[in-house]
Scaffold this active site. Structure first.
Site, PDB file in Angstrom:
ATOM      1  N   HIS A 182      -0.557  -9.757  -0.614  1.00 48.73           N
ATOM      2  CA  HIS A 182       0.164  -8.874  -1.898  1.00 48.73           C
ATOM      3  C   HIS A 182       2.036  -8.258  -1.093  1.00 48.73           C
ATOM      4  CE1 HIS A 182      -0.484  -5.029   0.009  1.00 48.73           C
ATOM      5  NE2 HIS A 182      -1.667  -5.557   0.805  1.00 48.73           N
ATOM      6  N   THR A 201       0.741  -1.527  -0.088  1.00 54.89           N
ATOM      7  CA  THR A 201       0.248  -0.143   0.002  1.00 54.89           C
ATOM      8  C   THR A 201       0.756   1.133  -0.154  1.00 54.89           C
ATOM      9  OG1 THR A 201      -1.921  -1.521   1.190  1.00 54.89           O
ATOM     10  CG2 THR A 201      -1.681   1.797   1.434  1.00 54.89           C
ATOM     11  N   ASP A 241      -3.547   0.330  -6.048  1.00 55.35           N
ATOM     12  CA  ASP A 241      -2.211   0.252  -4.862  1.00 55.35           C
ATOM     13  C   ASP A 241      -1.338  -0.945  -5.075  1.00 55.35           C
ATOM     14  OD1 ASP A 241      -4.026  -0.756  -3.309  1.00 55.35           O
ATOM     15  OD2 ASP A 241      -2.538   0.318  -1.655  1.00 55.35           O
TER      16      ASP A 241
END
Length: 587
Positions: A528, A114, A383
């Site tokens: 992620h 992020t 993002d």
């Protein structure tokens, strides 16, 4: 004798044959002075016309009244294609069908997280340049974790002044963003908002009119003394409305009939919402004292809250009402909270995406009524993407899993002690305790290496051979290797662009695809951060008078957004910009 004549940048070569005739070196024809004069006049006329056309083409583009920069946290590219037939009119379809849709846009660096994503998309630079290498990293100078936007030199505003939630600023970010360039060019008013502090702070640049984020403990939007000493009246009024209370106890039902969802409910590997024991629809927002208003955020109600706050910002700051363009940066976080819990192939992720489409439809209609969409420029991206839950991937025959990476780093520490003798080889580690692995980064304890007369390369080589023998890791990179640019291949290049010499670790570990850190236990959702396509392939959409509508499968990277938008606005791109403008989509 040769003579070269230049007229407004257009040249003609002539050699003088005698006083009466001139011959072109490119032709055997002989011209009289009168014919040559006619030729020169033709050149001159052509030059004037061409110069006039060039002048018209070089005129700066007409600036919009408002630029809206939207980041949807964890919005994978494939969602916009998979769910396109279920989108309404005027929401995401406004951007995909009437805007410039970069369908092969990628993050060209790792880690895909992020904070780096929000720092990169509006600065045009990667973590190599802007220094935001993760949501958190290990500070070598203090020996302590560093949160990406933490700043002990400021106080919270709209909250406990000394509370952690308000001690935030963009000081850890190196460089500037499009927001800063708009302020330099036009003195534009810039407002940045998000549920997450980093989602508001990093795109907004160094000195916006305000950056505001949500404090889960109180249900209020807050800021810090870096920006102002008191909340604006419109933020106070929004907080006083107690809007988050209206979502407590609400039930999240499917938007469509169950048969319209592409996958079954309760897919393998899913987690559950806070306070719930089931992983299936319907879901209820259950508030517990320890969580505050946090349970709202994993549901579509979190996006709804932010969309309403965005409209309040436009009204309160009179954005888009002046003679110069303003900027509103909005980062929607709820898709990320939801995706972490349920994974990209869940009914919940499909539903929150469909509901977000309807929320955009309402928001864009508001913009049209308030400002006129012909006066608005919109850019939308994400993002990062997200990995499938390992259990879901395993059901499809993929080699997926949840290796306990932290435990494995402890094993590496023990192997080093066996080979080179006892010692604390990594910062953040003690004998008998796990080394600290931060987004794949491991940091050397250099005094121990010096004491044992071990070079960093020796330890890196040992760690690489150990890691590759486990079957878990795709690659291991050393600090000197990355600083020297000796990381070949697409993955190596992405790791290099995400590596910052001041802040990154001494070794970077890259697990294989579909392997995410965990305890090995199922039902923990997903995450992620990798350099693989499920994390790097994201949508990029431009909408407005400056852009040619269409789907473009051209090579395009997250760092290309800032220069492309800057070119469309006719302003200087951020100084550390590494990307290039996609002139193909500009009118």
């Amino acid at each position: 004798m040769a003579v070269k004549l230049y007229i407004l940048g257009y040249g003609a070569d002539f050699s003088v044959a005698d006083d009466k005739k001139m011959q072109s070196p490119r032709s055997k024809d002989v011209y009289s002075p009168s014919k040559s004069l006619m030729k020169i006049k033709t050149y001159f006329l052509f030059a004037l016309v061409a110069t006039g056309l060039a002048h018209l083409q070089a005129a700066p583009p007409k600036a919009p009244k408002l630029v809206v920069a939207i980041v949807v946290d964890q919005l994978r590219y494939d969602y916009l294609d998979r769910f396109h037939h279920q989108f309404g009119e005027g929401g995401l379809k406004l951007l995909t069908d009437e805007g410039a849709f970069m369908t092969f846009a990628q993050y060209d660096y790792s880690p895909t997280i992020t904070a780096p994503g929000h720092a990169s998309f509006f600065s045009g630079s990667s973590p190599m340049m802007h220094g935001i290498i993760g949501n958190e990293w290990f500070d070598k100078r203090t020996g302590q974790p560093m949160y990406c936007v933490s700043d002990d030199a400021v106080n919270g505003v709209g909250t406990d002044p000394q509370g952690k939630a308000g001690k935030m600023s963009p000081r850890n970010f190196i460089g500037s963003t499009v927001a800063d360039q708009m302020r330099l060019h036009w003195d534009s008013k810039v407002v940045a908002i998000s549920i997450k502090d980093r989602g508001a702070i990093l795109p907004g640049g160094k000195k916006p009119a305000g950056a505001f984020w949500f404090e889960s403990a109180t249900g209020n939007f807050i800021t810090s003394s870096y920006y102002m000493q008191e909340l604006p009246a419109w933020v106070k009024a929004f907080n006083d409305s107690k809007r988050p209370d209206a979502f407590i106890g609400q039930t999240w039902e499917r938007l469509l009939d169950e048969k319209e969802y592409l996958n079954p409910d309760d897919a393998a590997g899913e987690s559950s919402l806070a306070g719930e024991t089931t992983r299936t629809f319907p879901h209820q927002v259950i508030k517990e004292e320890k969580d505050g208003y946090e349970p709202i955020l994993s549901t579509p109600f979190g996006n709804q809250l932010l969309a309403e706050f965005a409209k309040a910002a436009i009204e309160g700051e009179n954005l888009g009402q002046g003679s110069k363009p303003d900027l509103l940066c909005v980062s929607f976080s709820s898709n990320d909270y939801c995706g972490h819990r349920f994974g990209p192939y869940s009914q919940e992720v499909q539903d929150i995406t469909l509901r977000m489409d309807r929320q955009f439809q309402e928001f864009f209609a508001y913009l049209d009524k308030k400002i006129g969409l012909t006066n608005v420029t919109i850019v939308l991206t994400a993002d990062h993407g997200v990995c499938p839950t390992p259990e879901n991937a395993q059901e499809q025959g993929l080699d997926a899993g949840r290796p306990p990476l932290s435990d494995m780093m402890n094993e590496l520490q023990e192997k080093l002690a066996e080979r080179f003798g006892p010692g604390r080889y990594f910062l953040g580690a003690k004998i008998g305790f796990k080394p600290r692995l931060s987004d794949g980064n491991l940091y050397f304890n250099y005094p121990v290496l010096i004491e044992k007369q071990l070079s960093p390369e020796t330890v890196t080589s040992f760690a690489r051979e150990w890691a590759l023998s486990t079957g878990v890791f795709h690659a291991v990179y050393g600090r000197e290797q990355l600083l020297d640019g000796r990381a070949p291949g697409v993955i190596g290049q992405r790791v290099m662009k995400g590596f910052n010499g001041e802040r990154s670790g001494d070794i970077v570990f890259i697990p294989k695809p579909f392997l995410i850190s965990g305890s090995g236990k199922p039902g923990a959702g997903t995450t992620h951060g990798s350099p693989f396509s499920y994390d790097t392939h994201i949508p990029v959409l431009f909408y407005g008078a400056s852009f040619k509508a269409g789907r473009y499968a051209d090579e395009f990277y997250i760092t290309d957004i800032a220069p492309t938008l800057s070119a469309a606005l006719g302003i200087q791109e951020p100084p550390a910009c590494m990307g290039k403008p996609m002139v193909k989509i500009l009118k």
